[in-house]
Structure formats: C-alpha cells, structure tokens
Design a protein around this motif. Structure first.
Motif, PDB file in Angstrom:
ATOM      1  N   UNK A  13       0.842  -1.210   0.000  1.00 39.41           N
ATOM      2  CA  UNK A  13       0.000   0.000   0.000  1.00 39.41           C
ATOM      3  C   UNK A  13       0.877   1.261   0.000  1.00 39.41           C
ATOM      4  N   UNK A  14       1.988   1.226   0.724  1.00 38.15           N
ATOM      5  CA  UNK A  14       2.858   2.406   0.830  1.00 38.15           C
ATOM      6  C   UNK A  14       3.470   2.800  -0.511  1.00 38.15           C
ATOM      7  N   UNK A  15       3.751   1.809  -1.344  1.00 35.01           N
ATOM      8  CA  UNK A  15       4.434   2.111  -2.597  1.00 35.01           C
ATOM      9  C   UNK A  15       5.940   1.991  -2.438  1.00 35.01           C
ATOM     10  N   UNK A  16       6.653   2.130  -3.552  1.00 31.32           N
ATOM     11  CA  UNK A  16       8.086   1.821  -3.598  1.00 31.32           C
ATOM     12  C   UNK A  16       8.909   2.647  -2.611  1.00 31.32           C
ATOM     13  N   UNK A  17       8.837   3.947  -2.733  1.00 29.50           N
ATOM     14  CA  UNK A  17       9.750   4.780  -1.947  1.00 29.50           C
ATOM     15  C   UNK A  17       9.447   4.701  -0.449  1.00 29.50           C
ATOM     16  N   UNK A  18       8.190   4.897  -0.100  1.00 26.29           N
ATOM     17  CA  UNK A  18       7.813   4.850   1.314  1.00 26.29           C
ATOM     18  C   UNK A  18       8.005   3.447   1.874  1.00 26.29           C
ATOM     19  N   UNK A  19       7.729   2.445   1.062  1.00 19.36           N
ATOM     20  CA  UNK A  19       7.883   1.060   1.509  1.00 19.36           C
ATOM     21  C   UNK A  19       9.344   0.758   1.829  1.00 19.36           C
ATOM     22  N   UNK A  20      10.245   1.208   0.949  1.00 18.46           N
ATOM     23  CA  UNK A  20      11.678   0.986   1.188  1.00 18.46           C
ATOM     24  C   UNK A  20      12.157   1.743   2.428  1.00 18.46           C
ATOM     25  N   UNK A  21      11.736   2.982   2.556  1.00 21.55           N
ATOM     26  CA  UNK A  21      12.115   3.770   3.752  1.00 21.55           C
ATOM     27  C   UNK A  21      11.635   3.072   5.016  1.00 21.55           C
ATOM     28  N   UNK A  22      10.414   2.605   4.951  1.00 19.80           N
ATOM     29  CA  UNK A  22       9.802   1.957   6.110  1.00 19.80           C
ATOM     30  C   UNK A  22      10.589   0.712   6.516  1.00 19.80           C
ATOM     31  N   UNK A  23      10.884  -0.156   5.560  1.00 23.13           N
ATOM     32  CA  UNK A  23      11.527  -1.428   5.906  1.00 23.13           C
ATOM     33  C   UNK A  23      12.986  -1.204   6.306  1.00 23.13           C
ATOM     34  N   UNK A  24      13.623  -0.206   5.729  1.00 18.56           N
ATOM     35  CA  UNK A  24      15.016   0.066   6.094  1.00 18.56           C
ATOM     36  C   UNK A  24      15.164   0.489   7.551  1.00 18.56           C
ATOM     37  N   UNK A  25      14.092   1.013   8.119  1.00 17.79           N
ATOM     38  CA  UNK A  25      14.132   1.414   9.530  1.00 17.79           C
ATOM     39  C   UNK A  25      13.836   0.251  10.473  1.00 17.79           C
ATOM     40  N   UNK A  26      13.430  -0.886   9.933  1.00 25.14           N
ATOM     41  CA  UNK A  26      13.049  -2.007  10.798  1.00 25.14           C
ATOM     42  C   UNK A  26      14.212  -2.984  10.956  1.00 25.14           C
ATOM     43  N   UNK A  27      14.434  -3.396  12.184  1.00 18.05           N
ATOM     44  CA  UNK A  27      15.485  -4.360  12.494  1.00 18.05           C
ATOM     45  C   UNK A  27      15.024  -5.776  12.105  1.00 18.05           C
ATOM     46  N   UNK A  28      15.897  -6.544  11.455  1.00 13.49           N
ATOM     47  CA  UNK A  28      15.577  -7.950  11.207  1.00 13.49           C
ATOM     48  C   UNK A  28      14.529  -8.202  10.138  1.00 13.49           C
ATOM     49  N   UNK A  29      14.210  -7.192   9.347  1.00 14.38           N
ATOM     50  CA  UNK A  29      13.222  -7.375   8.282  1.00 14.38           C
ATOM     51  C   UNK A  29      13.844  -6.944   6.955  1.00 14.38           C
ATOM     52  N   UNK A  30      13.804  -7.838   5.975  1.00 17.61           N
ATOM     53  CA  UNK A  30      14.344  -7.546   4.648  1.00 17.61           C
ATOM     54  C   UNK A  30      13.217  -7.657   3.632  1.00 17.61           C
ATOM     55  N   UNK A  31      13.461  -7.140   2.423  1.00 13.74           N
ATOM     56  CA  UNK A  31      12.367  -7.179   1.447  1.00 13.74           C
ATOM     57  C   UNK A  31      12.876  -7.198   0.012  1.00 13.74           C
ATOM     58  N   UNK A  32      12.035  -7.761  -0.853  1.00 10.77           N
ATOM     59  CA  UNK A  32      12.232  -7.723  -2.302  1.00 10.77           C
ATOM     60  C   UNK A  32      10.997  -7.039  -2.883  1.00 10.77           C
ATOM     61  N   UNK A  33      11.191  -5.911  -3.543  1.00 10.87           N
ATOM     62  CA  UNK A  33      10.064  -5.179  -4.118  1.00 10.87           C
ATOM     63  C   UNK A  33      10.170  -5.218  -5.633  1.00 10.87           C
ATOM     64  N   UNK A  34       9.085  -5.594  -6.293  1.00 14.65           N
ATOM     65  CA  UNK A  34       9.093  -5.691  -7.758  1.00 14.65           C
ATOM     66  C   UNK A  34       8.105  -4.667  -8.319  1.00 14.65           C
ATOM     67  N   UNK A  35       8.580  -3.880  -9.283  1.00  9.58           N
ATOM     68  CA  UNK A  35       7.714  -2.828  -9.840  1.00  9.58           C
ATOM     69  C   UNK A  35       7.029  -3.306 -11.122  1.00  9.58           C
ATOM     70  N   UNK A  36       6.009  -2.557 -11.518  1.00  7.21           N
ATOM     71  CA  UNK A  36       5.302  -2.881 -12.755  1.00  7.21           C
ATOM     72  C   UNK A  36       6.222  -2.728 -13.959  1.00  7.21           C
TER      73      UNK A  36
END
Ligand code: ADP
Ligand code: MG
Length: 350
Positions: free
Chosen positions: A302-325
């Motif tokens: 829901x947050x989208x690419x930029x906000x989603x990346x910022x959000x997860x980068x601030x979280x300890x122990x959580x990584x992510x793979x985001x795929x765009x259209x």
C-alpha cells in the motif's frame, strides 16, 4: 541414496511462491519426505516435512491441519460463529469475550495500524466486503458508497479489555477483518507444531505465506522462488536463498477481477477505499515471523516503492524484495547477496 517418498494429495494451483530444487538429499540421514496440501483460510496450504517415517509424517500433517482449522474457526469472517463474526455482529451493541488468540491478533491489528501509518488496517472490513474481490459479489462499487464506508474504519472504535479478553466495536457501522493477518499467524503456528514433533527440515506454504524450517537437508539453504507478478503468468522472477526464515509475498496478481480493462485486486488502500494503485506489483518480506511478514508485505504494498523501502530500512531484522510494474527489482541490503534474478526481463535496481 536415501529413500525419499513424495506424497502429494493435491496439486497446488496458483501458489505465489514456488520451490526450486526442493528434492536435494544428503547421504547420511534417512528422512521420509511427506507433503500434503489442504484447503483452509481461503487458500491451498502446503506442508512439506522431512519426517523420521511416513507414519510420523502423516501424524504431523493431521496435527498441523487441526491447528489451522482451529485458527480458521476463531478468526475467519466467513465462519458464522467465529470470534470475529460474533464481534462484528455485536458492533455498536455489546462486548464479546474472545479466545486469547483472537484477542492477541486484534491487539496486534491495532498496534500495526499505528506502526504502518494506517496502511494496514483491520478496521476496513466493510470496504473489503463491498468490493468482495474474488467472491461471488465482486463489483466496482459506487463512489458515494466507498466514501461513506471510509467514515467507519477508525480502529479506536475497537475497544479491547486485556483483563477479561472482552472486545467490542463501538461504531455500529464498522467491522473488523483479520484476512491480512490470520494466514501468517497460521504459518507460524504450523511451524511450531512441526518443531514440537522434533522435525528439523520443513516448508510451510499457505498461499504464498512461507516459512522454511532449518535448511535444505542437502546442507544448503532452501532456494525459494519469487513468483512472477504478471497476471496470468507462472514462473519465477528470481530465487532467494534462506533457512529458518519466513518469506511472505503480497501482490496485485493473486486475487483480482478485470472490468473495462481495469484491474481490481484484493489489497485495499485504507486512505482511498480502492484497490492500491502504485508502481509496485509485488512485495516479499523476509523476517522471523510469517505473521509479521503477512502484515508488513500488505502494508508496504500500500505504501508504494519509496515509502515502503524507507519503512523497511528502519526495521530491524526485516528484509524485502520489491518488484515494480516496470520489472525492476529492489532489494534491501540484507538480502542483496541472497537473491538471484532468473528471468532476464527483470533487472536489479541499484
Ligand atoms: P497477500 O498474500 O497478497 O498479502 P493476503 O490474503 O495476505 O494477501 O491479504 C489480503 C487480505 O487482507 C484481503 O483479502 C483482506 O481481507 C485484507 N486486507 C486488504 N487490504 C488490507 C489493508 N490495507 N489492511 C489490512 N487488511 C487488508
Ligand atoms: Mg499477506
């Protein structure tokens, strides 16, 4: 070579994450690979265990799916006398006493609404029902109707009393939906059941919410395929190497309908009341808990690419793979060495 017997009761259709090279094996140990898939929580749930014997593997399957049914009977909005159905039915009227497990998830729902800045909101039940994506009554609703339901999604209207496990919804027009939490929770509970049986290597995959227990018995990490997010396509964008981790994906290609060339999918943006519409086509969250992954993958989508990346980068122990259209793959630093692109139409973003 050891003796591996594969048992498949149901062929999995449309799973989000597929497994690559699952059937590696070691010389020393003797396991029985037992695999089973059963339908619950609105999806196919596949469990793969490396058990000491076929018989024990079967016992584990029964124990796991019994546990999953318990969770479904407490949390599902589609089960008539579930805690959630009772709570929703009494909205604006009275409290209901719920199971401590249900209480815990309601409580987490409130907590994660704050943490995710409202992008994850279990209080949007009426909007989910209105769209009914994937259901018998799926439709593009009237704007006015969406607008009026948006006034009834305030989670402060959900009151929880932790001394008595009582819950109540003050707003008679509001309902809660744990559809974005229960599956992840069920995965974690299934893993617990499997561990309690002494199993060291297993994979739990409930409709794309995955946990890999231990490593591959061949001594390597599990290789987990991240599905292509293109509508109507199967295959994988890439693979992730992981052990003892949950890998949970959310995307717009899982449950949807198309009307007038427009795609309507099952993840609703609580700020608009419409299916989320941004540059992302899928988000995969890698963390210790599938419950957390389930929530965060939906929130980041829901947050989208930029906000989603910022959000997860601030979280300890959580990584992510985001795929765009536009077929770009964004990785957080912790998984940059653990992910490999396999479909050359996709490129890694820097
Ligand atoms: P995915 O695997 O794509 O995350 P899930 O089934 O885990 O899909 O989550 C989607 C479900 O969560 C929806 O069917 C709905 O019940 C609920 N949901 C949809 N949008 C939201 C949201 N913004 N916040 C909380 N729950 C949501
Ligand atoms: Mg999810």
């Amino acid at each position: 070579m050891k003796n591996i017997k594969v048992k498949r009761t149901v062929i999995l259709l449309g799973i989000l994450v597929s497994f690559l090279l699952l059937f590696g094996c070691s010389e020393e140990e003797d396991y029985q690979l037992v695999q089973e898939s059963r339908f619950a929580l609105g999806t196919y749930n596949q469990v793969t265990v490396y058990a000491p014997s076929e018989e024990e593997g079967q016992d584990i399957m029964d124990a796991v799916f019994t546990r999953v049914n318990e969770i479904e009977n407490l949390m599902s909005i589609n089960v008539e006398d579930s805690d959630i159905s009772k709570l929703n039915e009494k909205a604006g009227e009275s409290s209901v006493t719920v199971d401590p497990e249900t209480f815990h998830l309601l409580d987490l729902g409130k907590e994660y609404k704050e943490l995710t800045d409202g992008t994850f909101n279990i209080g949007i039940g009426t909007l989910i029902q209105l769209w009914d994506i994937g259901g018998d009554d799926q439709q593009v609703p009237e704007e006015a109707e969406i607008g009026s339901l948006l006034n009834h999604t305030d989670l402060n209207q959900l009151i929880l009393n932790e001394d008595s496990y009582e819950a109540r919804i003050e707003d008679p027009e509001m309902i809660v939906d744990l559809g974005g939490i229960a599956k992840g929770y069920a995965v974690d509970q299934a893993v617990q059941v499997i561990k309690n049986h002494g199993v060291e290597h297993a994979i739990v995959d409930f409709g794309g919410d995955v946990y890999v227990l231990g490593g591959n018995p061949d001594g390597n990490d599990w290789r987990i395929g991240i599905s292509t997010p293109e509508i109507g396509e199967s295959g994988v964008v890439g693979r992730l190497f992981s052990s003892d981790m949950s890998v949970v994906s959310s995307g717009d290609y899982e449950r949807y309908f198309i009307e007038n060339d427009q795609l309507y999918h099952h993840i609703i943006d609580p700020s608009t009341g419409h299916p989320t519409d941004n540059e992302l086509s899928s988000v995969t969250v890698i963390s210790d808990s599938a419950l957390e992954g389930d929530i965060l993958s939906t929130a980041m989508f829901v947050m989208g690419l930029e906000d989603g990346l910022d959000f997860v980068n601030d979280l300890e122990g959580v990584e992510a793979v985001l795929i765009t259209k536009s077929k770009e793959v964004y990785l957080t630093t912790g998984v940059s060495d653990l992910f490999e692109i396999m479909d050359e139409e996709y490129t890694l973003a820097d």
